[in-house]
Design an enzyme around this catalytic site. Structure first.
Site, PDB file in Angstrom:
ATOM      1  N   ASP A 166     -53.195 -28.730  28.588  1.00  0.00           N
ATOM      2  CA  ASP A 166     -52.227 -28.162  29.571  1.00  0.00           C
ATOM      3  C   ASP A 166     -52.433 -26.999  29.981  1.00  0.00           C
ATOM      4  O   ASP A 166     -53.666 -26.463  30.049  1.00  0.00           O
ATOM      5  CB  ASP A 166     -50.733 -27.805  28.184  1.00  0.00           C
ATOM      6  CG  ASP A 166     -51.268 -27.040  27.222  1.00  0.00           C
ATOM      7  OD1 ASP A 166     -52.439 -26.770  27.376  1.00  0.00           O
ATOM      8  OD2 ASP A 166     -50.392 -26.790  26.484  1.00  0.00           O
ATOM      9  N   ASP A 441     -48.698 -27.578  23.033  1.00  0.00           N
ATOM     10  CA  ASP A 441     -47.928 -26.732  22.025  1.00  0.00           C
ATOM     11  C   ASP A 441     -46.566 -27.115  21.570  1.00  0.00           C
ATOM     12  O   ASP A 441     -45.958 -26.233  20.957  1.00  0.00           O
ATOM     13  CB  ASP A 441     -47.960 -25.223  22.648  1.00  0.00           C
ATOM     14  CG  ASP A 441     -47.483 -25.247  24.132  1.00  0.00           C
ATOM     15  OD1 ASP A 441     -46.937 -26.290  24.679  1.00  0.00           O
ATOM     16  OD2 ASP A 441     -47.129 -24.111  24.786  1.00  0.00           O
ATOM     17  N   ASP A 445     -45.310 -32.657  23.306  1.00  0.00           N
ATOM     18  CA  ASP A 445     -46.648 -32.899  23.206  1.00  0.00           C
ATOM     19  C   ASP A 445     -47.088 -33.945  21.990  1.00  0.00           C
ATOM     20  O   ASP A 445     -48.287 -34.244  21.860  1.00  0.00           O
ATOM     21  CB  ASP A 445     -47.516 -31.894  23.196  1.00  0.00           C
ATOM     22  CG  ASP A 445     -47.388 -31.044  24.642  1.00  0.00           C
ATOM     23  OD1 ASP A 445     -47.319 -31.794  25.599  1.00  0.00           O
ATOM     24  OD2 ASP A 445     -47.185 -29.761  24.445  1.00  0.00           O
TER      25      ASP A 445
END
Length: 673
Positions: A166, A441, A445
């Protein structure tokens, strides 16, 4: 009518768990329970993907190979010895019970030899060696900001071929800062400073002057930090005025407005989306186009933009700050470009991954322009990159399984990604036999973290993300991922070193059993002596080779394929060569003892036992530098664990030979021997 269809989630949908802060409306329920977006995330996290790690697959292959080889040799021994019996004694051995009994005893002895060979051939110390190596790496990796939650992740990181990362926190600093402030018109800078200070809900904690902490909105905090760097005290400005009215920022208005009273006059300050704020201001078309071009440039550099405007209100002015209109006649002040800077070490770390044969893909919920600019800054996107290397989450979801399968390996950037998109990407990459590591995070996810070979949560992430992950990056840094890859590759090499060491011993022992049975000699090592050899092989060697530090040289190699056998061609040649060499020395010593008429006297057997152990002692040094061109003694002085283990083996062998006596079937040897 005017909702954003390209958004990560449709902006006219209310998600389960959404808080309604103000206003009223009517909603139509489209999904409940597991069918909601939150429900889909929860359900995906619970699925046991049962993805085998590359190490498990290769160790399974090794065990199958060893089983076949050992059974094959055992069968040859049984068949060969029975044929030799018939050749020596003839086939008329079944006439009476007295003739059958010796044959039955011979067959039982042969079966015992075959079983001994199978036991010798199996590296029973391998599971312990692997566990020790993984446990040792877990402890040492913590010092490099990698908290390993699941043991297999230590090694699997070394086999990683694709990293799906990410953006916020991992690649960027997650710290907003003002990159540029472009002033327009003749507005005094003091007025702009005042507007930034009073038209804000954020504050700064100066408890640590070296590292002030933003309290509140990160973007507003970045503006206050910008003032602080200029030497302007925003707190003094706020105390010098009185707030008359305030309208907080909202996604519907896309601006914030505050009216303050300073002295006898009232001033309206507005900040928000540039295209919205510009509508309230008196700007000609030329200036409007100039501002639009500047904003496009900022956005193409992955920056957030804000515009500022103000108006001194007359005594009779009555303005509705919640519903500003173009006839508000505000004065346009400035445009700010706010960025979340790339971590300074990320471009070098990404290059190191690329040089190591690992593909890096960005998967983010940000816009395409922002994601591509970040990709350019970290070095995975350039002018020659084809357009098909990027896709949005909704477009990816619209692809058929075949279309998506054919495209995933080419992708470098996925923007506007949703949890299901990220998870689907991981699953399709795995179908290409890629070993996938994923960073994340947030709770959204969790499905991708759970399905990846290695899920990497961030230290600043949610508890759900951490629970679904295999490893936590304590410092949220991409550099920690590179360190984990280096540790994983070094760990795999250490396991190969242990295999090299133990299989050399096994080949030597196997050939001794095989040839000893052919010439009619019993195994010249006792059970207690074999136990000591196994302790050297299983415990001491595992500790010595597991404690070897990682080497940066492994990052110059390409990732191994999942289908690769753990024993490489060069490794197999080394095992066969060393095994044959050791066997030749020991067998020659055995034949010398037999030819001297000693009938394997205890003194000769003690020499044989010591020679066997010392050959494996040397083999430990040989295995230590397997896969390198270094000397066997290079860096030994820095490896205190290795030194202690070497001394323990020497001391143990000396005590056993000199004082073992009948227990170990040894006699003391003098210096001349």
């Amino acid at each position: 009518k005017d909702f954003d269809k390209a958004a990560t989630y449709p902006t006219n949908h209310v998600m389960k768990g959404t808080k309604v802060m103000e206003g009223h409306g009517i909603c139509r329920v489209l999904a409940v329970g597991d069918k909601t977006e939150q429900g889909k995330v929860f359900e995906a996290v619970q699925i046991d993907d049962s993805v085998k790690t590359p190490l498990n697959e290769q160790l399974d292959g090794l065990s199958d190979w060893i089983t076949k080889v050992s059974y094959g040799f055992a069968a040859l021994i049984v068949i060969g010895r029975i044929i030799m019996y018939f050749v020596t004694n003839g086939t008329d051995c079944f006439g009476s019970m007295e003739q059958v009994a010796p044959f039955i005893a011979y067959v039982l002895q042969t079966l015992m030899i075959a079983v001994t060979l199978v036991v010798v051939a199996v590296p029973e110390g391998l599971p312990m060696a692997v566990t020790l190596s993984l446990a040792y790496s877990m402890r040492r990796m913590l010092k490099t900001n990698n908290l390993v939650r699941k043991m297999h992740a230590c090694e699997t990181m070394g086999a990683t071929t694709v990293i799906c990362t990410d953006k916020t926190g991992t690649l960027t600093q997650n710290l907003m800062s003002v990159d540029e402030m472009k002033m327009y018109g003749d507005t005094p800078k003091e007025v702009l400073d005042e507007g930034i200070a009073v038209n804000s809900t954020a504050s700064i904690d100066f408890s640590d002057n070296k590292k002030p902490q933003i309290l509140g909105n990160p973007t507003e905090g970045a503006l206050l930090l910008w003032l602080n760097k200029k030497g302007v005290d925003y707190r003094a400005i706020r105390e010098s005025v009185k707030t008359v009215a305030e309208v907080p920022f909202s996604t519907e208005r896309k601006y914030m407005a505050t009216i303050v009273k300073r002295g006898s006059e009232r001033v309206l300050f507005v900040k928000g989306a540039p295209e919205i704020v510009a509508k309230f201001c008196d700007i000609d078309d030329a200036r409007r186009n100039e501002i639009r071009e500047r904003l496009t440039g900022y956005q193409n550099q992955a920056m957030r933009t804000l515009a500022f405007a103000y108006k001194v209100l007359g005594n009779g002015d009555d303005i509705d700050t919640a519903k500003l209109t173009p006839d508000a006649h505000l004065t346009f002040q400035a445009v700010a470009a706010i960025s979340d800077p790339i971590r300074p070490d990320v471009p070098a770390a990404v290059k190191e991954c690329i040089d190591a044969g690992i593909t890096v893909k960005i998967v983010t919920g940000d816009t395409s322009a922002t994601a591509i600019e970040i990709a350019r800054q970290i070095g995975i996107w350039d002018a020659d990159t084809p357009a098909e290397a990027q896709i949005t989450g909704p477009d990816f979801a619209a692809l058929s399984d075949d279309e998506a399968f054919n495209r995933v390996m080419k992708l470098k950037v996925m923007s506007r990604a949703r949890p299901t998109d990220k998870q689907r990407l991981v699953n399709l990459l795995q179908k290409h036999d890629a070993v996938v590591a994923v960073t994340g995070d947030g709770t959204n996810d969790a499905p991708a973290l759970n399905h990846a070979h290695v899920g990497l949560s961030l230290g600043s992430g949610t508890s759900v993300a951490k629970e679904a992950s295999d490893m936590t990056l304590i410092d949220d840094s991409f550099r920690s991922i590179v360190n984990a890859v280096m540790w994983g590759r070094s760990l795999y090499r250490n396991i190969q070193r242990f295999l090299f060491f133990q299989l050399v011993v096994n080949v030597t022992a196997l050939l001794l059993v095989l040839c000893g049975s052919v010439i009619g000699t019993e195994m010249p090592l006792t059970v207690t002596q074999i136990l000591w050899v196994n302790i050297i092989m299983d415990t001491f060697a595992a500790l010595a080779l597991a404690s070897l530090p990682p080497s940066e040289e492994v990052m110059k190699e390409k990732p191994r394929k999942r289908t690769d056998f753990i024993i490489t061609r060069g490794m197999a040649k080394g095992i066969v060569f060393c095994g044959l060499a050791f066997f030749a020395v020991l067998f020659a010593l055995l034949l010398h003892s037999l030819s001297s008429g000693a009938d394997l006297h205890i003194h000769e057997l003690s020499i044989f036992f010591t020679t066997f152990v010392m050959l494996q002692f040397w083999n430990l040094f040989n295995a230590r530098v397997f896969g390198t061109t270094d000397s066997a003694f290079k860096g030994l002085s820095k490896s205190y664990g290795m030194e202690l283990i070497v001394l323990a083996i020497l001391a143990g062998q000396f005590l056993i030979v000199q004082f073992g006596g009948a227990v170990f079937r040894t006699v003391p040897l003098d210096g001349q021997t």
